[in-house]
Design an enzyme around this catalytic site. Sequence first.
Site, PDB file in Angstrom:
ATOM      1  N   GLU A  73      14.748   5.768  27.713  1.00 43.95           N
ATOM      2  CA  GLU A  73      13.860   4.781  28.340  1.00 43.95           C
ATOM      3  C   GLU A  73      12.420   5.262  28.391  1.00 43.95           C
ATOM      4  O   GLU A  73      11.501   4.461  28.566  1.00 43.95           O
ATOM      5  CB  GLU A  73      14.362   4.451  29.751  1.00 43.95           C
TER       6      GLU A  73
ATOM      7  N   LEU B 138      22.333   2.800  27.782  1.00 42.49           N
ATOM      8  CA  LEU B 138      23.177   3.976  27.604  1.00 42.49           C
ATOM      9  C   LEU B 138      23.310   4.292  26.121  1.00 42.49           C
ATOM     10  O   LEU B 138      23.340   5.463  25.715  1.00 42.49           O
ATOM     11  CB  LEU B 138      24.558   3.735  28.220  1.00 42.49           C
TER      12      LEU B 138
ATOM     13  N   ARG C  42      19.098 -11.317  29.905  1.00 47.01           N
ATOM     14  CA  ARG C  42      18.628 -11.124  31.272  1.00 47.01           C
ATOM     15  C   ARG C  42      17.329 -11.857  31.574  1.00 47.01           C
ATOM     16  O   ARG C  42      17.144 -12.387  32.676  1.00 47.01           O
ATOM     17  CB  ARG C  42      18.452  -9.619  31.529  1.00 47.01           C
TER      18      ARG C  42
ATOM     19  N   GLY D  64      13.983  16.255  32.035  1.00 44.49           N
ATOM     20  CA  GLY D  64      14.885  15.161  32.383  1.00 44.49           C
ATOM     21  C   GLY D  64      16.273  15.458  31.861  1.00 44.49           C
ATOM     22  O   GLY D  64      16.445  15.879  30.709  1.00 44.49           O
TER      23      GLY D  64
END
Length: 643
Positions: free
Chosen positions: A432, A448, A337, A40
């Site tokens: 993540e 981030l 959120r 990744g």
Amino acid sequence: MILDSKIPEGPLAEKWTNHKFNLKLVNPANKRKYNIIVVGTGLAGSSAAASLAELGYNVKTFCYQDSARRAHSIAAQGGINASKNYPNDGDSVYRLFYDTIKGGDYRSREANTYRLAEVSSNIIDQCVAQGVPFAREYGGLLDNRSFGGAQVSRTFYARGQTGQQLLLGAYSALNRQIKKGTVQSYTRHEMLDLVTIDGQARGIITRDLVTGAIESHAAHAVILCTGGYGNVFFLSTNAMGCNVTAAWRAHKRGAFFANPCYTQIHPTCIPVTGDHQSKLTLMSESLRNDGRVWVPKTVEMAQRLRKGEIKVSDIKEEDRDYYLERKYPSFGNLVPRDVASRNAKEMVDEGRGVGKSGVAVYLDFKDAIARLGEDAVRAKYGNLFDMYMQITDENPYKQPMRIYPAVHYTMGGLWVDYNLMTTVPGLYALGECNFSDHGANRLGASALMQGLADGYFVIPYTVGDYLAKLGFGQVDANHPNFEKTRTEVEQKVNTLLNLKGKQTVDDIHKKLGHIMWEYCGMARSAEGLTKAKGLIQELRKEFWADVTVLGENEELNQSLEKAGRVADFLELAELMVDDAFNRRESCGGHFRVESQTEEGEAKRNDEEFSFVSAWQYHENAPEELHKEELNFENVVLTQRSYK
């Protein structure tokens, strides 16, 4: 198995400093003797690979995209948090730590979360030195804006392109090392399995996505930076290629999977328009700085609006319900959120949703434009407004945006200790891909931050401690375990290619997404989760009996790529449902309808569920639950309130 988180002793503010001193070091000349694989190349992967190569290690990077700069990190819009307190509004390392712990509903480790807040300021300095064009105030200082879950302005940003600019900074650092020869870059390669020798991670098996070649790559340590698993829902804000395969195959080789049910639903996305869609589009949370969320006050008025009998401009101010401002006066539109998402669903469930489908709420910039002027709003959010116009053919300068929650981020992931090592020695998980920092709900602008913190400032220290104890022994890809694992990968590929049913892989994936959204999405219940498990098990049988995979292995074959990823999603989905069923409480993004306050807020059960769920895979047997108890020494667990 007892989970050892390896949290250092001592005061919270001194743990990381003392731990770094106590870690074993690798002599600069000896670093050249070690090989490290990084899977990744997003923010976590690129920053880790560049940093480790700069230190002198031999690094190989792998990504399935045609370039490292196409990693999904590029899609992040609104900003990155850091506790520099430039606005002088009361921020501090401890406040960022506290906001993150509280935002995650007290389901993350104190030590990891504090370290994240502690190194956050270093990230900004690093990125500025790389030339990342952060927004600046008139005097030239870096600008900040607010994000949900905080009452201070600590979010650094580059218009609505923050992820892209940060990734270009890390990508340039990575390219420098590629040019020097310290990094070998393998693009268009997908990791299909982890190779272990004597219980330690020793390499990976990959497939060249262009030629189909199955390859073995050996190393002294393997670092996974492969992102989250939100695409298990089919429709999400993630790029279509995002998948769980690398992490899931590592899970099946012994890496525990932690808190899989913790999924973040982002409240500020462009609503679904039909079955033709393959993904959803995120509208940055930064828009909630100046945009006001509302719906009509009555169901009758919402119905007339949906039928086209009235226009949004016909609804008077007194007939608008700014429900977040009404219910949460302290935070208003900047609630976290999970809170904003559940409230949007509540408005739609009451029949007050807007748009033709009725599954949306308004995000209105009328007041901001009147207060600041259209030019000022355009300067702050212009590219986001342009994107919205291109997708919806509606002008948000003249009428409110329509938004609705969508799957965005996954707080669960591979279990790691304080050193970011999984339960497989020598296997690390960053960003993540791991579970460690965000608890049950991630605050905006913290993804981030975690990716770059792990890559630039944590793994360069912690991987050295492992390698120093390991010794210099070379790892040979000709070892029998590599051949055995490679043969197993080839067999699975052939099994997929021999599937010649009537349904496409996307047909199955869409069905899975519907099940997950309906029963394991914004609200979960014991009854619904029980039903979901049965439906997923039936769908798995349907996949292996009736899906079709076109083409051959020895070619670019996206049908084969998708089939392998969806097969893994089907297995992961069942574990997510099991984890959600087992956690009989509401916390953050995990909302059990049986566990809520009288006001409909999430109700935790700290006495029974103040732990990390870490699941161990067993072949042909149910997964085994292990618990890492969470100890809070610096914060008091209280019912989360943003009122």
